[in-house]
Design a protein around this motif. Structure first.
Motif, PDB file in Angstrom:
ATOM      1  N   ASN A 141      -1.911   0.233   3.992  1.00 16.61           N
ATOM      2  CA  ASN A 141      -1.767   1.600   3.484  1.00 16.61           C
ATOM      3  C   ASN A 141      -1.010   2.486   4.466  1.00 16.61           C
ATOM      4  N   SER A 142      -0.928   2.059   5.721  1.00 12.88           N
ATOM      5  CA  SER A 142      -0.226   2.863   6.729  1.00 12.88           C
ATOM      6  C   SER A 142       1.258   2.507   6.819  1.00 12.88           C
ATOM      7  N   SER A 143       1.685   1.483   6.087  1.00 12.81           N
ATOM      8  CA  SER A 143       3.086   1.075   6.107  1.00 12.81           C
ATOM      9  C   SER A 143       3.942   2.077   5.332  1.00 12.81           C
ATOM     10  N   PRO A 144       5.141   2.373   5.844  1.00  7.01           N
ATOM     11  CA  PRO A 144       6.038   3.249   5.091  1.00  7.01           C
ATOM     12  C   PRO A 144       6.622   2.557   3.852  1.00  7.01           C
ATOM     13  N   GLU A 145       6.507   1.222   3.812  1.00  9.93           N
ATOM     14  CA  GLU A 145       7.016   0.435   2.691  1.00  9.93           C
ATOM     15  C   GLU A 145       6.060   0.576   1.504  1.00  9.93           C
ATOM     16  N   PRO A 146       6.572   0.835   0.292  1.00  6.40           N
ATOM     17  CA  PRO A 146       5.697   0.938  -0.881  1.00  6.40           C
ATOM     18  C   PRO A 146       4.896  -0.354  -1.082  1.00  6.40           C
ATOM     19  N   ILE A 147       3.746  -0.232  -1.699  1.00  3.31           N
ATOM     20  CA  ILE A 147       2.850  -1.382  -1.884  1.00  3.31           C
ATOM     21  C   ILE A 147       3.537  -2.485  -2.680  1.00  3.31           C
ATOM     22  N   TYR A 148       4.236  -2.131  -3.763  1.00  2.98           N
ATOM     23  CA  TYR A 148       4.887  -3.177  -4.564  1.00  2.98           C
ATOM     24  C   TYR A 148       5.910  -3.926  -3.708  1.00  2.98           C
ATOM     25  N   GLN A 149       6.603  -3.213  -2.819  1.00  4.15           N
ATOM     26  CA  GLN A 149       7.612  -3.850  -1.973  1.00  4.15           C
ATOM     27  C   GLN A 149       6.958  -4.762  -0.937  1.00  4.15           C
ATOM     28  N   GLN A 150       5.787  -4.399  -0.453  1.00  4.45           N
ATOM     29  CA  GLN A 150       5.051  -5.265   0.468  1.00  4.45           C
ATOM     30  C   GLN A 150       4.721  -6.592  -0.213  1.00  4.45           C
ATOM     31  N   ILE A 151       4.318  -6.521  -1.483  1.00  2.00           N
ATOM     32  CA  ILE A 151       4.015  -7.732  -2.254  1.00  2.00           C
ATOM     33  C   ILE A 151       5.274  -8.567  -2.418  1.00  2.00           C
ATOM     34  N   VAL A 152       6.371  -7.917  -2.821  1.00  2.00           N
ATOM     35  CA  VAL A 152       7.645  -8.617  -3.024  1.00  2.00           C
ATOM     36  C   VAL A 152       8.074  -9.312  -1.733  1.00  2.00           C
TER      37      VAL A 152
ATOM     38  N   GLN B   5      -7.010  -4.886  -4.922  1.00  2.00           N
ATOM     39  CA  GLN B   5      -7.592  -3.587  -5.224  1.00  2.00           C
ATOM     40  C   GLN B   5      -6.512  -2.515  -5.356  1.00  2.00           C
ATOM     41  N   ILE B   6      -5.529  -2.845  -6.184  1.00  2.00           N
ATOM     42  CA  ILE B   6      -4.427  -1.924  -6.460  1.00  2.00           C
ATOM     43  C   ILE B   6      -4.202  -1.859  -7.963  1.00  2.00           C
TER      44      ILE B   6
ATOM     45  N   ARG C  22       5.251  -4.267 -11.313  1.00  3.22           N
ATOM     46  CA  ARG C  22       6.558  -3.886 -10.757  1.00  3.22           C
ATOM     47  C   ARG C  22       7.035  -4.925  -9.740  1.00  3.22           C
ATOM     48  N   ALA C  23       6.118  -5.420  -8.910  1.00  3.43           N
ATOM     49  CA  ALA C  23       6.473  -6.436  -7.917  1.00  3.43           C
ATOM     50  C   ALA C  23       6.937  -7.713  -8.610  1.00  3.43           C
TER      51      ALA C  23
END
Length: 124
Positions: free
Chosen positions: A7-18, A47-48, A55-56
């Motif tokens: 959650n502290s990453s500047p990268e969006p969650i979907y992009q982290q998954i990708v 848990q998202i 989207r990912a």
């Protein structure tokens, strides 16, 4: 499959998954035709939102990493072997470039870095 969301990453969650799924595919941890968790299952595990996982998966499918079969789920797409090798080489090049930048910051010269690579290569 071990996907870690920050959650502290500047990268969006979907992009982290990708990013993480691409890495698992390129490193061979996820094999061709291997099934992926459903969008709902992955959303629940991480848990998202289902929308975020959808989207990912859509981006992964658009980029040719996965295929979705209606009623059956999503699977790792068959990859062109030469293209897959090129993608893996690109990953190695990026990591080596990062190592070179870090070595310059640490004040290492080229010979020191090459010696370090040789030692580490023999250990692994």
């Amino acid at each position: 499959m071990n996907i870690i969301i920050s959650n502290s990453s500047p990268e969006p969650i979907y992009q982290q998954i990708v990013t993480q799924l691409k890495q698992l595919i390129l490193e061979g941890d996820l094999k061709e035709a291997e099934g992926l968790p459903s969008i709902r299952t992955l959303a629940k595990e991480l848990q998202i939102s289902v929308i975020t996982t959808k989207r990912a998966y859509e981006e992964l499918e658009r980029d040719g990493y996965i295929e979705t079969v209606a009623g059956k789920g999503s699977f790792v797409a068959a990859q062109n072997k030469e293209l897959l090798r090129e993608k893996r080489l690109r990953v190695v090049e990026e990591k080596v470039a990062d190592a070179i930048a870090a070595s310059k910051t640490a004040g290492l010269n080229q010979q020191d870095l090459l010696e370090m690579f040789k030692l580490l290569y023999e250990e692994i």
